[in-house]
Design an enzyme around this catalytic site. Structure first.
Site, PDB file in Angstrom:
ATOM      1  CG  ASP A   8      18.834  11.474 -10.523  1.00  0.00           C
ATOM      2  OD1 ASP A   8      18.800  10.297 -11.143  1.00  0.00           O
ATOM      3  OD2 ASP A   8      18.786  12.583 -10.989  1.00  0.00           O
ATOM      4  CG  HIS A  56      -2.032   0.929   1.312  1.00  0.00           C
ATOM      5  ND1 HIS A  56      -2.362   1.994   2.011  1.00  0.00           N
ATOM      6  CD2 HIS A  56      -3.148   1.064   0.261  1.00  0.00           C
ATOM      7  CE1 HIS A  56      -3.330   2.748   1.863  1.00  0.00           C
ATOM      8  NE2 HIS A  56      -3.981   2.015   0.478  1.00  0.00           N
ATOM      9  CG  ASP A 103       1.385  20.364  20.842  1.00  0.00           C
ATOM     10  OD1 ASP A 103       0.238  20.649  20.839  1.00  0.00           O
ATOM     11  OD2 ASP A 103       2.138  19.600  21.482  1.00  0.00           O
ATOM     12  CG  HIS A 151      -7.148   8.591  -0.930  1.00  0.00           C
ATOM     13  ND1 HIS A 151      -6.096   8.441  -1.282  1.00  0.00           N
ATOM     14  CD2 HIS A 151      -7.749   7.240  -0.790  1.00  0.00           C
ATOM     15  CE1 HIS A 151      -5.624   7.171  -1.422  1.00  0.00           C
ATOM     16  NE2 HIS A 151      -6.623   6.395  -1.219  1.00  0.00           N
ATOM     17  CE  LYS A 176      -4.112   6.858   2.396  1.00  0.00           C
ATOM     18  NZ  LYS A 176      -5.684   6.721   2.231  1.00  0.00           N
TER      19      LYS A 176
END
Length: 414
Positions: A120, A113, A298, A291, A293
């Site tokens: 490079d 997933h 803080d 979608h 995540k």
């Protein structure tokens, strides 16, 4: 070598495909030696075709190009699409491909997933964005809201080495990556331009990303914002969210209000009665499917990557995140999330929490415990070592022999 916090990085936030794809394609165009790519989804649409053409052009000018796509998420690619890559010299691999059985795909669990690109050995991209037109706003109401980062600096060496070993199916947990995330993440003084690469596998790093979130919640002093597409974590993480809120931390959770799968809304709403009374602020993002995540804490802490907070990501799939200590980046991501909340989200206050009926309680208990123990039940099934399948062209006979020998050696081990 072990994973460590790296200082002196350049970190750029990329929102959605409009920012991500041009930045990535520019780096591939500029590549002189190597492009390494891992992704869950590669579709044969305008985005996938654009990626294909950039990789073919790089390979034809002598750049080493290696890519690994998931055998479940990218199962619909045509033979012509893949052959064009292979004929140009691209080493194209499928992660754990399996034929359909009675029209159904059987390789649902333990998926690759991750979404990683390294150019490079100097520039890395990591996040939640797949190679699909769904990641562009002109796709329509179903276009996804998502995030990635472009990294330049010392942390790229860690990501580069990790990706090289993954592409060659080496035992990551037995080689250079022996120290666990937690031993390092808790002992780093916050500063700027610092980054830590964290991954989840099914060997020695099964809980590293989950622990990342738990430690973050325990150390939060003022505010935590978590935006996660598929949210149904285990009890430990939920408990720390409640504890943080009860000690005065503003804990904000942004979830899908217009999900791409109906079960997503059913699952997360089971948790509202547990979180909202404790003071956790929950917002449903309504403009389009979320979608992303990501999370911020803080003024200086942020994470972004491929890992959802659900049973599949936390207990089965191969995932990768980067943790960032940088006030400018964290402020930028925080402002972005606050914009989503202010302009396109609905607060789930007590009046919107499902009523505590016996039916709702019984349904919640069944669904919660099913999803919570689901990964363990899947773990009882006969395990196998996922294989990498290299797609060959007539110009690559030596590579075919090398990969066959590697597979035979692995299968011969007791």
């Amino acid at each position: 070598m072990s994973m460590e916090w790296r200082d002196g990085n350049r970190i750029t936030l990329l929102e959605n495909g409009e920012n991500f794809f041009p930045a990535l394609f520019k780096r591939i165009t500029q590549a002189t030696t190597e492009v390494l790519l891992e992704t869950f989804i590669l579709f044969e649409d305008k985005v996938g075709i654009a990626l294909q053409q950039h990789l073919i052009a790089a390979a034809r000018r002598g750049v080493r190009v290696e890519m690994l796509v998931d055998g479940y998420g990218s199962a619909e690619l045509s033979t012509d699409f893949i052959r064009a890559l292979a004929n140009a010299g691209v080493r194209f691999r499928y992660y754990d491909p399996r034929p359909a059985f009675m029209g159904m795909r059987t390789n649902l669990f333990r998926r690759l997933h991750r979404k990683i690109v390294v150019v490079d050995g100097r520039i890395a991209f990591i996040g939640g964005i797949n190679f699909s037109a769904e990641q562009l706003s002109d796709y329509g109401p179903e276009a996804k809201q998502d995030y990635a980062v472009e990294l330049e600096g010392p942390v790229v060496a860690d990501i580069h080495r990790f990706t090289l070993q993954a592409l060659n199916q080496q035992d990551l947990h037995r080689s250079w990556w022996r120290k666990r995330y937690r031993l390092l993440a808790q002992n780093k003084q916050s500063g700027d331009a610092q980054a830590l690469f964290v991954f989840r596998d099914n060997n020695e790093h099964r809980t590293d990303i989950e622990q990342l979130y738990i430690d973050m919640l325990r150390s939060a002093k003022r505010e935590v914002i978590i935006a996660n597409a598929y949210f149904f974590p285990g009890y430990r993480l939920l408990k720390e969210m409640r504890r943080a809120a009860r000690r005065g931390v503003r804990v904000v959770l942004v979830v899908q209000g217009e999900p791409d799968m109906a079960i997503v809304k059913v699952g997360v709403r089971m948790l509202y009665n547990y979180l909202v009374p404790a003071g956790v602020q929950i917002y449903e993002y309504l403009r389009r499917p979320l979608h992303g995540k990501v999370a911020v804490k803080d003024e200086y802490w942020a994470t972004i990557g491929s890992s959802n907070l659900d049973p599949l990501s936390l207990a089965l799939n191969l995932e990768a995140n980067v943790v960032i200590h940088d006030r400018t980046f964290t402020g930028q991501l925080r402002d972005n999330l606050l914009g989503l909340i202010a302009n396109d989200s609905q607060l789930i206050d007590q009046s919107r929490v499902p009523k505590r009926t016996y039916w709702h309680l019984a349904k919640s208990v069944v669904v919660f415990h099913f999803l919570r123990h689901f990964p363990a039940w899947i773990g009882w099934l006969p395990a196998h070592t996922p294989r990498l399948s290299l797609v060959m062209s007539p110009s690559q006979p030596e590579l075919e022999t090398q990969d066959r020998v590697k597979t035979e050696k692995r299968e011969a081990k007791p």
